[in-house]
Enzyme design. Structure first.
Site, PDB file in Angstrom:
ATOM      1  N   GLN A 130       0.833  -1.194   0.000  1.00 36.12           N
ATOM      2  CA  GLN A 130       0.000   0.000   0.000  1.00 36.12           C
ATOM      3  C   GLN A 130       0.869   1.246   0.000  1.00 36.12           C
ATOM      4  O   GLN A 130       2.077   1.189   0.188  1.00 36.12           O
ATOM      5  CB  GLN A 130      -0.927   0.003   1.220  1.00 36.12           C
TER       6      GLN A 130
ATOM      7  N   ASP B 269      -8.170   2.871 -23.979  1.00 38.44           N
ATOM      8  CA  ASP B 269      -7.355   1.707 -23.618  1.00 38.44           C
ATOM      9  C   ASP B 269      -8.211   0.451 -23.680  1.00 38.44           C
ATOM     10  O   ASP B 269      -9.138   0.365 -24.478  1.00 38.44           O
ATOM     11  CB  ASP B 269      -6.761   1.927 -22.208  1.00 38.44           C
TER      12      ASP B 269
ATOM     13  N   ASP C 188      -9.127   0.324  -5.365  1.00 35.19           N
ATOM     14  CA  ASP C 188      -8.265   1.501  -5.493  1.00 35.19           C
ATOM     15  C   ASP C 188      -8.811   2.510  -6.497  1.00 35.19           C
ATOM     16  O   ASP C 188      -8.399   3.676  -6.508  1.00 35.19           O
ATOM     17  CB  ASP C 188      -6.852   1.088  -5.926  1.00 35.19           C
TER      18      ASP C 188
ATOM     19  N   HIS D  95      -4.245  -3.862 -18.976  1.00 33.76           N
ATOM     20  CA  HIS D  95      -3.448  -2.676 -19.283  1.00 33.76           C
ATOM     21  C   HIS D  95      -4.158  -1.387 -18.870  1.00 33.76           C
ATOM     22  O   HIS D  95      -3.566  -0.502 -18.230  1.00 33.76           O
ATOM     23  CB  HIS D  95      -3.115  -2.661 -20.776  1.00 33.76           C
TER      24      HIS D  95
ATOM     25  N   ASN E 152       8.310   1.280 -27.371  1.00 36.09           N
ATOM     26  CA  ASN E 152       9.242   0.475 -26.567  1.00 36.09           C
ATOM     27  C   ASN E 152      10.251  -0.313 -27.391  1.00 36.09           C
ATOM     28  O   ASN E 152      10.695  -1.373 -26.971  1.00 36.09           O
ATOM     29  CB  ASN E 152       8.437  -0.521 -25.701  1.00 36.09           C
TER      30      ASN E 152
ATOM     31  N   TYR F 191       3.215  13.226 -33.577  1.00 32.92           N
ATOM     32  CA  TYR F 191       2.490  14.424 -33.982  1.00 32.92           C
ATOM     33  C   TYR F 191       2.764  15.554 -32.989  1.00 32.92           C
ATOM     34  O   TYR F 191       2.721  15.350 -31.768  1.00 32.92           O
ATOM     35  CB  TYR F 191       0.980  14.163 -34.046  1.00 32.92           C
TER      36      TYR F 191
ATOM     37  N   SER G  73       4.029   3.220 -21.855  1.00 33.49           N
ATOM     38  CA  SER G  73       2.637   3.307 -21.386  1.00 33.49           C
ATOM     39  C   SER G  73       2.591   3.811 -19.955  1.00 33.49           C
ATOM     40  O   SER G  73       1.804   4.690 -19.600  1.00 33.49           O
ATOM     41  CB  SER G  73       1.969   1.927 -21.430  1.00 33.49           C
TER      42      SER G  73
END
Length: 381
Positions: free
Chosen positions: A105, A134, A143, A167, A258, A271, A321
């Site tokens: 936590q 996403d 959470d 994700h 990545n 862009y 990400s």
């Protein structure tokens, strides 16, 4: 242009038995042609099942459809523009790390690294609307429960944008998790997350899905949009949608990719109308996997980042990400303090307030995100 003739050609092509797995985006160069075609399409679609795969992309006045066999007749060639409706992938490093129960936590290292807690006495992102295009989000995660709004599922419109990949839940946690007693705290714990599910369980989407997501964010007046994905090929249609959002006052934060490339980053981060984000590690050095070039606007923590995972779990992941979600949260903090800032102003503040990267050999045209410096720069506006 003879739009009824084009519709007839499209119907005949789509009803053929040939493979139509690929998709294309069609744009009419004359706005009047677009209006006529849309009217004809709406009238014909209830009677013709083959046209149900044609999707309207309103923000750019275009259509996504399965690829008919061959090219369109030459008679239409000067009146329409075609491009591939390419597949887009998430920007998380594929390596799978262990999923853990939510016993750890507090404040993750990345949130501390960017000095977000030092801003919480002034701003927590309250009432800032954050669109997250996403894989959806876990609506039951403790959470995230206080941060989530309904959003939209672009893949199944009647259903909640529930995360079937993980994700999107991870991204949302870094931006705005708010469970101080038992879970984690994100960068902007009182921001409102609007999940836009454009990606399937494999973490892939068509460019047209992204455009539909951007359209939804503009129409629903998001303040900032997180786009933790990308592709190597340029899309005029995606650029048009991104530019439309920027001109509408909606800022897009995008990950650089990545592949460890130098001198090149992925679209849409490439862009100029986005904030392009690269990743750093715990030491403030550029992560080995991040794409980088002079077009990077800011770097942020992206290596071994712990955040929310479906079914009340936590997971450690790496990727640009993860870095992008830190920057999106920081923008939410900024807008919570200074609502009404334009995308130009936000980008300028972030680019003026970075701290130097550790051991960076490249010319220091950018650096690492620092929320305290960011707010100090905003105070001078």
């Amino acid at each position: 242009m003879d739009t009824s003739g084009f519709l007839d050609w499209l119907k005949a092509s789509l009803s053929s038995s040939e493979n139509r797995a690929r998709r294309r985006i069609i744009r009419f160069l004359n706005p009047d042609d677009d209006k006529l075609f849309l009217k004809a399409l709406q009238a014909e679609r209830p009677r013709n099942r083959s046209l149900r795969g044609v999707r309207r992309l309103g923000i750019i006045r275009a259509y996504s459809c399965p690829v008919p066999a061959g090219e369109p007749p030459l008679s239409f060639g000067s009146s329409i523009a075609w491009e591939e409706d390419s597949l887009v992938s998430m920007h998380a490093v594929p390596k799978r790390t262990a999923v853990r129960s939510a016993t750890e936590q507090g404040i993750p290292w990345g949130v501390r690294r960017i000095r977000a807690p030092e801003a919480w006495s002034r701003t927590t992102g309250y009432k800032v609307k954050v669109g997250v295009i996403d894989t959806g989000v876990d609506f039951e995660h403790p959470d995230l429960r206080h941060s989530l709004q309904r959003g939209i599922n672009l893949l199944q419109r009647t259903m909640l944008p529930q995360d079937d990949n993980g994700h999107g839940t991870h991204i949302a946690g870094t931006i705005a998790a708010a469970n101080r007693l038992e879970g984690m705290i994100g960068v902007a714990p009182r921001a409102s997350i609007y999940p836009i599910k454009a990606f399937d369980y494999n973490g892939t989407a068509y460019v047209s899905d992204i455009i539909l997501g951007i359209d939804w964010c503009v129409r629903n007046r998001m303040d900032v949009v997180n786009m933790s994905f990308g592709m190597s090929n340029r899309s005029k249609s995606l650029l048009s949608a991104v530019n439309n959002a920027y001109q509408s006052g909606v800022l897009i934060v995008a990950s650089s990719g990545n592949d460890g490339k130098r001198g090149e980053i992925d679209y849409p981060a490439r862009y100029s109308q986005t904030i392009a984000v690269g990743a750093t590690n715990r030491q403030g050095k550029i992560a080995s996997f991040t794409n980088r070039c002079g077009g990077i606007d800011i770097y942020a923590p992206g290596e071994k980042v712990s955040s929310c995972w479906p079914r009340n779990n936590r997971k450690t992941m790496s990727g640009t990400s993860m870095a992008t979600s830190h920057v999106t949260g920081a923008v939410a903090l900024l807008l919570g303090l200074k609502p009404g800032l334009t995308p130009d102003q936000i980008k300028s503040v972030i680019k003026r307030s970075w701290r130097p990267l550790k051991n960076a050999k490249a010319p220091r045209t950018t650096g690492e995100l620092d929320v305290r410096r960011m707010l100090q720069a905003a105070d001078k506006l």
